[in-house]
Scaffold this motif. Sequence first.
Motif, PDB file in Angstrom:
ATOM      1  N   ASN A  50       0.759  -1.176   0.044  1.00 15.25           N
ATOM      2  CA  ASN A  50       0.147  -0.155   0.143  1.00 15.25           C
ATOM      3  C   ASN A  50       0.845   1.195  -0.069  1.00 15.25           C
ATOM      4  N   LYS A  51       1.780   1.174   0.734  1.00 14.92           N
ATOM      5  CA  LYS A  51       2.715   2.314   0.627  1.00 14.92           C
ATOM      6  C   LYS A  51       3.490   2.640  -0.477  1.00 14.92           C
ATOM      7  N   VAL A  52       3.885   1.562  -1.230  1.00 12.30           N
ATOM      8  CA  VAL A  52       4.547   1.679  -2.508  1.00 12.30           C
ATOM      9  C   VAL A  52       3.473   2.378  -3.373  1.00 12.30           C
ATOM     10  N   LYS A  53       2.265   1.928  -3.417  1.00 13.30           N
ATOM     11  CA  LYS A  53       1.066   2.316  -4.401  1.00 13.30           C
ATOM     12  C   LYS A  53       1.111   3.921  -4.045  1.00 13.30           C
ATOM     13  N   GLN A  54       1.066   4.403  -2.848  1.00 14.90           N
ATOM     14  CA  GLN A  54       1.068   5.932  -2.846  1.00 14.90           C
ATOM     15  C   GLN A  54       2.037   6.522  -3.483  1.00 14.90           C
ATOM     16  N   ASN A  55       3.250   6.048  -3.589  1.00 13.36           N
ATOM     17  CA  ASN A  55       4.188   6.730  -4.742  1.00 13.36           C
ATOM     18  C   ASN A  55       4.778   8.192  -4.260  1.00 13.36           C
ATOM     19  N   ASP A  56       5.078   8.256  -2.884  1.00 12.58           N
ATOM     20  CA  ASP A  56       5.627   9.490  -2.525  1.00 12.58           C
ATOM     21  C   ASP A  56       6.937   9.220  -2.074  1.00 12.58           C
ATOM     22  N   ASN A  57       7.425  10.085  -1.180  1.00 15.36           N
ATOM     23  CA  ASN A  57       8.820  10.039  -1.003  1.00 15.36           C
ATOM     24  C   ASN A  57       9.391   8.739  -0.318  1.00 15.36           C
ATOM     25  N   GLY A  60       9.554   5.891  -2.395  1.00 16.12           N
ATOM     26  CA  GLY A  60      10.720   6.045  -3.319  1.00 16.12           C
ATOM     27  C   GLY A  60      11.806   5.362  -2.688  1.00 16.12           C
ATOM     28  N   LEU A  61      12.131   5.570  -1.289  1.00 17.04           N
ATOM     29  CA  LEU A  61      13.139   4.981  -0.617  1.00 17.04           C
ATOM     30  C   LEU A  61      12.734   3.434  -0.326  1.00 17.04           C
ATOM     31  N   ILE A  62      11.511   3.095  -0.215  1.00 17.25           N
ATOM     32  CA  ILE A  62      11.552   1.616  -0.068  1.00 17.25           C
ATOM     33  C   ILE A  62      11.634   0.987  -1.382  1.00 17.25           C
ATOM     34  N   MET A  63      11.405   1.796  -2.673  1.00 16.24           N
ATOM     35  CA  MET A  63      11.807   1.004  -3.791  1.00 16.24           C
ATOM     36  C   MET A  63      13.201   0.860  -3.788  1.00 16.24           C
ATOM     37  N   GLU A  64      14.117   1.864  -3.561  1.00 11.64           N
ATOM     38  CA  GLU A  64      15.355   1.733  -3.434  1.00 11.64           C
ATOM     39  C   GLU A  64      15.829   0.549  -2.815  1.00 11.64           C
ATOM     40  N   ILE A  65      15.466   0.303  -1.681  1.00  8.86           N
ATOM     41  CA  ILE A  65      15.936  -0.614  -0.793  1.00  8.86           C
ATOM     42  C   ILE A  65      15.614  -2.005  -1.480  1.00  8.86           C
ATOM     43  N   MET A  66      14.491  -2.017  -1.757  1.00  6.25           N
ATOM     44  CA  MET A  66      13.882  -3.151  -2.514  1.00  6.25           C
ATOM     45  C   MET A  66      14.909  -3.580  -3.638  1.00  6.25           C
TER      46      MET A  66
ATOM     47  N   THR B 704       1.160   2.849 -11.006  1.00  4.67           N
ATOM     48  CA  THR B 704       0.054   2.807  -9.999  1.00  4.67           C
ATOM     49  C   THR B 704       0.486   1.281  -9.259  1.00  4.67           C
ATOM     50  N   PHE B 705       1.425   0.707  -9.626  1.00  4.75           N
ATOM     51  CA  PHE B 705       1.728  -0.628  -8.786  1.00  4.75           C
ATOM     52  C   PHE B 705       0.769  -1.616  -8.809  1.00  4.75           C
ATOM     53  N   ASN B 706       0.194  -1.820  -9.878  1.00  5.18           N
ATOM     54  CA  ASN B 706      -1.094  -2.638  -9.601  1.00  5.18           C
ATOM     55  C   ASN B 706      -0.662  -4.249  -9.977  1.00  5.18           C
ATOM     56  N   PHE B 707      -0.672  -4.906  -8.724  1.00  4.69           N
ATOM     57  CA  PHE B 707       0.186  -6.215  -8.821  1.00  4.69           C
ATOM     58  C   PHE B 707      -0.812  -7.205  -9.470  1.00  4.69           C
ATOM     59  N   SER B 708      -1.956  -6.821  -9.492  1.00  8.58           N
ATOM     60  CA  SER B 708      -2.898  -7.702 -10.010  1.00  8.58           C
ATOM     61  C   SER B 708      -2.777  -7.844 -11.525  1.00  8.58           C
ATOM     62  N   LEU B 709      -1.730  -6.807 -12.228  1.00 14.14           N
ATOM     63  CA  LEU B 709      -1.556  -6.965 -13.614  1.00 14.14           C
ATOM     64  C   LEU B 709      -0.801  -8.425 -13.878  1.00 14.14           C
TER      65      LEU B 709
END
Lengths: 181, 743
Positions: A50-57, A60-66, B704-709
């Motif tokens: 859910n956090k990642v979907k929010q697409n805020d700062n 972004g950090l979470i994405m980098e770490i992942m 949107t990171f739609n995982f269901s895709l």
Amino acid sequence: PDEAAAHGVQHCSSRQTTQDLERDMERLKVSFQNKTLALQRMQLTAALRNKVKQNDNDSGLIMEIMKQIVTLSRAVIEYQQQAREKEQKLMDLKRKRLSLKKAGGQKLLQIHTMMKKQKEEQTSKNVSKALETICNNLRKEREMTTVIQNIFQNIIIGSRVNWAEDPSLKSIVLQLEKNVY
Amino acid sequence: SKKMQRRQSSKTPTQPLQVHHKNQTDLSAWRKGGRIDPEKSVQNHQSPNDQKNDSKQDSLEQALSYFEKVQDRVSLKKNNILQKHLTTVETIALQRGLPPEGFDVLLNVALSGKLADTVNTRLLKSLVPASVIPETSVVSSVSWLCVSKCSDNVQLLFLRWLITVFDFIDRKEQLHALYGFFFSFLQDEKMCPYVCHLLYLLTRKQSVKPFRIRRLLDLQAKMGMQPHLQALLSLYKLFCPELVTINLPGKMKTYFKNSEGPWKAAINTVRQRNQENSPVSKPLLLGTAQPQSRKRKWNTQLIIPASSTNKNNLEEDREKNHVDLYSMNESFPVEQLQTFSQLLQNIHHLEFPSQMGSVLTNPLLLHYMNCIKDESIYLRLYYWMGQTLQEECTWCVADNNQYEEEFKDFLETVYKTECFLQEGFSSCEVFLYKSLPLWDGFCCRSQILRLVSWIPLSSFSEMKSHLYDPLAQLFFTSSLYFKCSVLESLKELLQNWLNWHVIHLDSESDSEVHSLNTTLSGLVNVVAELIHFVGWISTVALHLENNPTFLLYFILDFYETVCDMYLRYNLPLLIMPPAGVFYPALLSMDSVSLNQLCYIMYRYRTNLVAAKENELSKKKILQFKFSSQTYQEYNQYIIAMVGCLWTSSAFQKDVHPQGLHMDDELLKKTTVQEFKTSFNIVYHPAMMGYAVLFLQQAWPDDTTFNFSLIKKWNWYLEYLYAQGLKGLKVFIESSINRVSQAS
């Protein structure tokens, strides 16, 4: 969990040792831990998504770490594979070593038996009577000499002489243990 | 006299009359490099330490020459000079040790009975060697023993001393020649135990003669079965089993009392001091002569007599052997063994040295030991090793804390020898059982854990109480790294056992000769016990440490060996990991563990399938079939795994009693919308990174990171395999029938 509790009540009536109860308790613990773990991880991952979907700062950090995690995991798996191969090689070497050890042992045994046979053959070859008498006499002489040597030893011990002081006596004493050929 | 001349430097002429002073000044001059100037040397400026050393040396010289010339019946109480010299000798001995020249004089005085017992005892107690003890002095002492003018107590003390410093004596040929003399001392009841110990160290094959055996048996009849007599008889029996026909009990743990006594502390001090001064001894090279090490007795290396006369004698004897048909086998003296080719030429009549410990650092002898099946060798080595390990263990014996470094090195040497010979020593095993309960987990940690991995395999399992319990105690109370180290060494232990089993599988006949006495079912039980133990501690550890990936890696590594036992090592045993290990791995947050788990389950399947096939085709007469319980356990795990990763139905389908079966109401309470899919390969916590990256690559415009895709899993799987998840690949290919491309 409810079913498990009901089960427990049922079993208590039959005679169970402490060990069985302990074992059951451990099993229940593990079951509880597994289920709790599943629920926790589920919630955690959902929250992350859910956090990642929010697409805020933060996301972004979470994405980098992942991304870093994925790269690291890849490296680890690669090294793991290398380690596996090396371990396999090591195991093969160890097995070779062990089988060589076995072979070496057998070979040595063979050498010993062969030498024994050789000696026996040698001794059985010369059957001529004269030689046999000579050998017997030699053996008797040798045994007598050994006896004399030992008597000497005991005389010297019994006489309580300080044999080390006299060099010639000392050199005689040091010869007395040697087997005569 | 001769002794004076020996002590003088070679540069000064021998002047026997002007004894003391000339000696002193000449020596000091010699020490400074050869200037012979009596007056000046006394006044020369030396550093305080040198001056102290010189004066000490001088006073030692004085004391020694006094003792040499002392007449009978000098009373200690009345004579100040005697007291002074006695104290000098004692102080120097306890600080630096005595030089080789000193032993002759002092032993003569002590054993000749000239002085009172108190003096003799003090002298004997100060006989601490600085480097070596010359053999000649020991020979003279034995002669004095024969004269037996000194008291019984002094004789006993001398014997104890001889046993303690046995390794410091530079040569032993003459001592071997005096075997008969030592043997005659068995008569005396008080001396008997010590004499037996000494004979145990000196006995070689040619020392075993029938009349000696009879003598020992007579003594035994008189005194009863004493452990020291038993020891000597057992050794005789090993050398010449046909001559000793009585039955002797098997291996005894300790035959001889520890008679180190008052010299041990002093020897340690001297050694420490010498180590500060002297350079480190060179490492061992094959084919080169070994210098005598000044280190502790367990590091004694073989002393090679450089004299050529020995070689000549050997050749003469060899010629005689050709002529004389009934000659006994002259064995090749092992001190002369220097090259590998020499070893090969003489391999049929080699004899081990009296100090078995020197084998550990001698590669040639290790090669020989690798082939030989002689029990006596192993018995002597184990006896010596067991004693040394027990005495020098730094946490079992209170005084030994300071010697941790040396003990560590010693353990390292023992481990390397075990690796060389590819087998474990039972003396090490006994040592571990004795010392692990007292171990703190810190001292010599890696060495001890490595020794654990070489515990030999036997079907008599005392391991539960001796190894598993103390190890578990340490395990649960230690750091993460310690836990991982223990798991690693247990894995290596398992691998060593399995290797041993594979190699000795073919030689069924050998197993009777071999001391292990293994049967297949016994083996299987022991191995199973180990695996269950590891399963148990892993479960608890994972919970204690809150499922860290690092720990899980080591645990899964262990099970990677376990899963292939049937196919790789031919052991008909298959044990699944416990639920406390399986589920944390299945639910792990990182892909390494998940991938490894998939690989392991794949290997389990391969092993089970192969076992089933063998069973059905009846190729081999299987003593063991995998029980239906094993299959059931495997099936439960597979159902859980496939339910999680593939069919998104884990919570309903998981039938494992400790598994993930949960009601929908409970799951809804987590407020996670799609709980059913939360552990499949897209939504799994370990896979999240991959899923996200896949989305970015496949739908780069979509933010949107739609995982269901991710519906068609083929591409996704290909992506995953490309990222290195080979374990996942083999698992999916083997365990999942992919009829459609459905998610």
